[in-house]
Design a protein around this motif. Structure first.
Motif, PDB file in Angstrom:
ATOM      1  N   TYR A   1       0.468  -1.199   0.052  1.00  0.00           N
ATOM      2  CA  TYR A   1      -0.124  -0.188  -0.470  1.00  0.00           C
ATOM      3  C   TYR A   1       0.701   1.289   0.002  1.00  0.00           C
ATOM      4  N   GLU A   2       0.030   1.811  -0.549  1.00  0.00           N
ATOM      5  CA  GLU A   2       1.388   3.953  -1.136  1.00  0.00           C
ATOM      6  C   GLU A   2       0.272   4.389  -1.464  1.00  0.00           C
ATOM      7  N   THR A   3       0.142   5.881  -0.556  1.00  0.00           N
ATOM      8  CA  THR A   3      -0.111   6.840  -0.906  1.00  0.00           C
ATOM      9  C   THR A   3      -0.019   8.039   0.045  1.00  0.00           C
ATOM     10  N   PHE A   4       0.082   9.001  -0.405  1.00  0.00           N
ATOM     11  CA  PHE A   4      -0.561  10.618  -0.475  1.00  0.00           C
ATOM     12  C   PHE A   4      -0.324  10.190   1.684  1.00  0.00           C
ATOM     13  N   MET A   5       0.032  11.310   1.600  1.00  0.00           N
ATOM     14  CA  MET A   5      -0.071  11.582   3.363  1.00  0.00           C
ATOM     15  C   MET A   5      -0.085  13.119   4.049  1.00  0.00           C
ATOM     16  N   LEU A   6      -0.417  13.791   4.894  1.00  0.00           N
ATOM     17  CA  LEU A   6      -0.824  14.952   5.181  1.00  0.00           C
ATOM     18  C   LEU A   6       0.431  15.790   5.036  1.00  0.00           C
ATOM     19  N   GLY A   7       0.126  16.964   4.479  1.00  0.00           N
ATOM     20  CA  GLY A   7       1.436  17.341   4.451  1.00  0.00           C
ATOM     21  C   GLY A   7       1.718  17.575   2.548  1.00  0.00           C
ATOM     22  N   ASN A   8       0.898  17.533   2.091  1.00  0.00           N
ATOM     23  CA  ASN A   8       1.116  16.483   0.380  1.00  0.00           C
ATOM     24  C   ASN A   8       0.386  18.577   0.040  1.00  0.00           C
ATOM     25  N   ALA A   9      -0.463  18.891   0.423  1.00  0.00           N
ATOM     26  CA  ALA A   9      -1.221  20.243  -0.297  1.00  0.00           C
ATOM     27  C   ALA A   9      -0.113  20.622  -0.755  1.00  0.00           C
ATOM     28  N   ALA A  10       1.441  20.873  -0.273  1.00  0.00           N
ATOM     29  CA  ALA A  10       2.426  22.251  -0.249  1.00  0.00           C
ATOM     30  C   ALA A  10       2.857  21.456  -2.114  1.00  0.00           C
ATOM     31  N   TYR A  11       2.571  20.705  -2.474  1.00  0.00           N
ATOM     32  CA  TYR A  11       2.894  19.817  -3.568  1.00  0.00           C
ATOM     33  C   TYR A  11       2.185  19.647  -4.036  1.00  0.00           C
ATOM     34  N   GLY A  12       0.393  19.405  -3.882  1.00  0.00           N
ATOM     35  CA  GLY A  12      -0.007  19.621  -5.309  1.00  0.00           C
ATOM     36  C   GLY A  12      -1.266  18.478  -4.239  1.00  0.00           C
ATOM     37  N   LYS A  13      -2.250  17.918  -5.469  1.00  0.00           N
ATOM     38  CA  LYS A  13      -3.009  17.560  -5.114  1.00  0.00           C
ATOM     39  C   LYS A  13      -2.783  15.668  -4.623  1.00  0.00           C
ATOM     40  N   PRO A  14      -3.233  14.662  -4.171  1.00  0.00           N
ATOM     41  CA  PRO A  14      -4.431  15.970  -3.280  1.00  0.00           C
ATOM     42  C   PRO A  14      -4.261  16.046  -2.453  1.00  0.00           C
ATOM     43  N   SER A  15      -5.010  17.408  -1.572  1.00  0.00           N
ATOM     44  CA  SER A  15      -4.863  18.540  -0.730  1.00  0.00           C
ATOM     45  C   SER A  15      -5.440  18.021   0.553  1.00  0.00           C
ATOM     46  N   ASN A  16      -7.048  16.953   0.601  1.00  0.00           N
ATOM     47  CA  ASN A  16      -8.092  17.345   0.973  1.00  0.00           C
ATOM     48  C   ASN A  16      -7.231  15.954   2.138  1.00  0.00           C
ATOM     49  N   PRO A  17      -7.715  16.933   3.672  1.00  0.00           N
ATOM     50  CA  PRO A  17      -6.872  15.693   4.599  1.00  0.00           C
ATOM     51  C   PRO A  17      -7.564  14.203   4.383  1.00  0.00           C
ATOM     52  N   ASP A  18      -8.881  14.070   3.619  1.00  0.00           N
ATOM     53  CA  ASP A  18      -9.647  13.221   3.993  1.00  0.00           C
ATOM     54  C   ASP A  18      -9.195  11.988   3.403  1.00  0.00           C
ATOM     55  N   PHE A  19      -8.329  12.724   2.341  1.00  0.00           N
ATOM     56  CA  PHE A  19      -7.825  11.211   1.226  1.00  0.00           C
ATOM     57  C   PHE A  19      -6.464  11.926   1.384  1.00  0.00           C
ATOM     58  N   LEU A  20      -5.537  11.928   2.456  1.00  0.00           N
ATOM     59  CA  LEU A  20      -3.877  11.898   3.513  1.00  0.00           C
ATOM     60  C   LEU A  20      -4.175  10.943   4.770  1.00  0.00           C
ATOM     61  N   LEU A  21      -3.547  10.265   4.664  1.00  0.00           N
ATOM     62  CA  LEU A  21      -2.595   9.392   5.825  1.00  0.00           C
ATOM     63  C   LEU A  21      -1.984  10.817   6.598  1.00  0.00           C
ATOM     64  N   ARG A  22      -2.612  10.272   8.042  1.00  0.00           N
ATOM     65  CA  ARG A  22      -1.238  10.576   9.158  1.00  0.00           C
ATOM     66  C   ARG A  22      -0.543  10.150   9.213  1.00  0.00           C
ATOM     67  N   PRO A  23       0.456  10.801  10.045  1.00  0.00           N
ATOM     68  CA  PRO A  23       1.669   9.821  10.571  1.00  0.00           C
ATOM     69  C   PRO A  23       1.754   8.689  11.224  1.00  0.00           C
ATOM     70  N   GLY A  24       2.340   7.727  10.035  1.00  0.00           N
ATOM     71  CA  GLY A  24       2.227   6.547  10.790  1.00  0.00           C
ATOM     72  C   GLY A  24       0.842   5.365  10.790  1.00  0.00           C
ATOM     73  N   GLU A  25      -0.130   6.137   9.977  1.00  0.00           N
ATOM     74  CA  GLU A  25      -1.238   5.828  10.097  1.00  0.00           C
ATOM     75  C   GLU A  25      -1.251   3.972   9.199  1.00  0.00           C
ATOM     76  N   LEU A  26      -0.363   4.424   8.636  1.00  0.00           N
ATOM     77  CA  LEU A  26      -0.276   2.610   7.139  1.00  0.00           C
ATOM     78  C   LEU A  26       0.242   1.248   8.931  1.00  0.00           C
ATOM     79  N   ARG A  27       1.109   2.097   9.170  1.00  0.00           N
ATOM     80  CA  ARG A  27       1.337   1.233  10.448  1.00  0.00           C
ATOM     81  C   ARG A  27       0.770   0.744  11.497  1.00  0.00           C
ATOM     82  N   GLU A  28       0.446   1.635  12.183  1.00  0.00           N
ATOM     83  CA  GLU A  28      -1.295   1.251  12.930  1.00  0.00           C
ATOM     84  C   GLU A  28      -2.048   0.369  12.620  1.00  0.00           C
ATOM     85  N   LEU A  29      -2.643   1.120  11.207  1.00  0.00           N
ATOM     86  CA  LEU A  29      -3.998  -0.066  10.616  1.00  0.00           C
ATOM     87  C   LEU A  29      -3.649  -1.827  10.465  1.00  0.00           C
TER      88      LEU A  29
END
Length: 172
Positions: A112-140
């Motif tokens: 699994y690989e996708t964008f995380m919080l802070g990506n808005a500085a680089y473009g889309k996606p920028s909506n936090p609903d579609f951005l992982l929190r730090p360590g979120e995949l690890r916790e999942l």
């Protein structure tokens, strides 16, 4: 026809861990760059996306079965299925993450690989609903009883600058 985007380096690095010949789910597969990679490695692939036009390019590829499915509404369309591998890139729908991980067979590998919080500085996606929190995949994966094999998060500059998070895990 636009040029084919090459497979993710993360997926390429970890797809050999998927049990040989095992059926693989490429979730939200888009034009199928990972479905093609996995089919070329002799995996039967179930490529799923909501975009029928994107899936149409996979119709003639041997070893790939496609389905145009809404993954975000109503009943979970993949309930009861099992996969030796699950590949997800550039897609996040939190309400279905537990359902997704339940599809992984014993010995199966999640990539699994996708964008995380802070990506808005680089473009889309920028909506936090579609951005992982730090360590979120690890916790999942820990909560789902999977064993982490590899994890990375932070800035990448390829294929374009972004903040990304990625994990490879196995269901022992």
């Amino acid at each position: 026809m636009p040029p084919m985007i090459p497979p993710s380096l993360w997926v390429e690095a970890h797809c050999a861990r998927i049990p040989a010949g095992g059926r693989v789910l490429d979730l939200a597969c888009g034009s199928g760059r990972h479905a093609r990679l996995l089919a070329a490695r002799n995996h039967p692939v179930f490529a799923v996306d909501r975009d029928a036009a994107a899936l149409s390019g996979l119709a003639a590829v041997p070893g790939i079965e496609t389905a145009c499915l809404d993954l975000e509404g109503g009943d979970w369309p993949l309930a009861g299925q099992r996969f030796a591998g699950i590949v997800v890139t550039n897609y996040l729908w939190r309400p279905r993450l537990p359902d997704l991980l339940a599809l992984l067979a014993p010995g199966g590998v999640l990539i699994y690989e996708t964008f995380m919080l802070g990506n808005a500085a680089y473009g889309k996606p920028s909506n936090p609903d579609f951005l992982l929190r730090p360590g979120e995949l690890r916790e999942l994966v820990r909560a789902a009883g999977l064993r982490e094999i590899a994890f990375v998060e932070g800035y990448v500059d390829q294929p374009k600058p972004a903040l990304r998070q990625a994990i490879c895990a196995v269901r022992d």
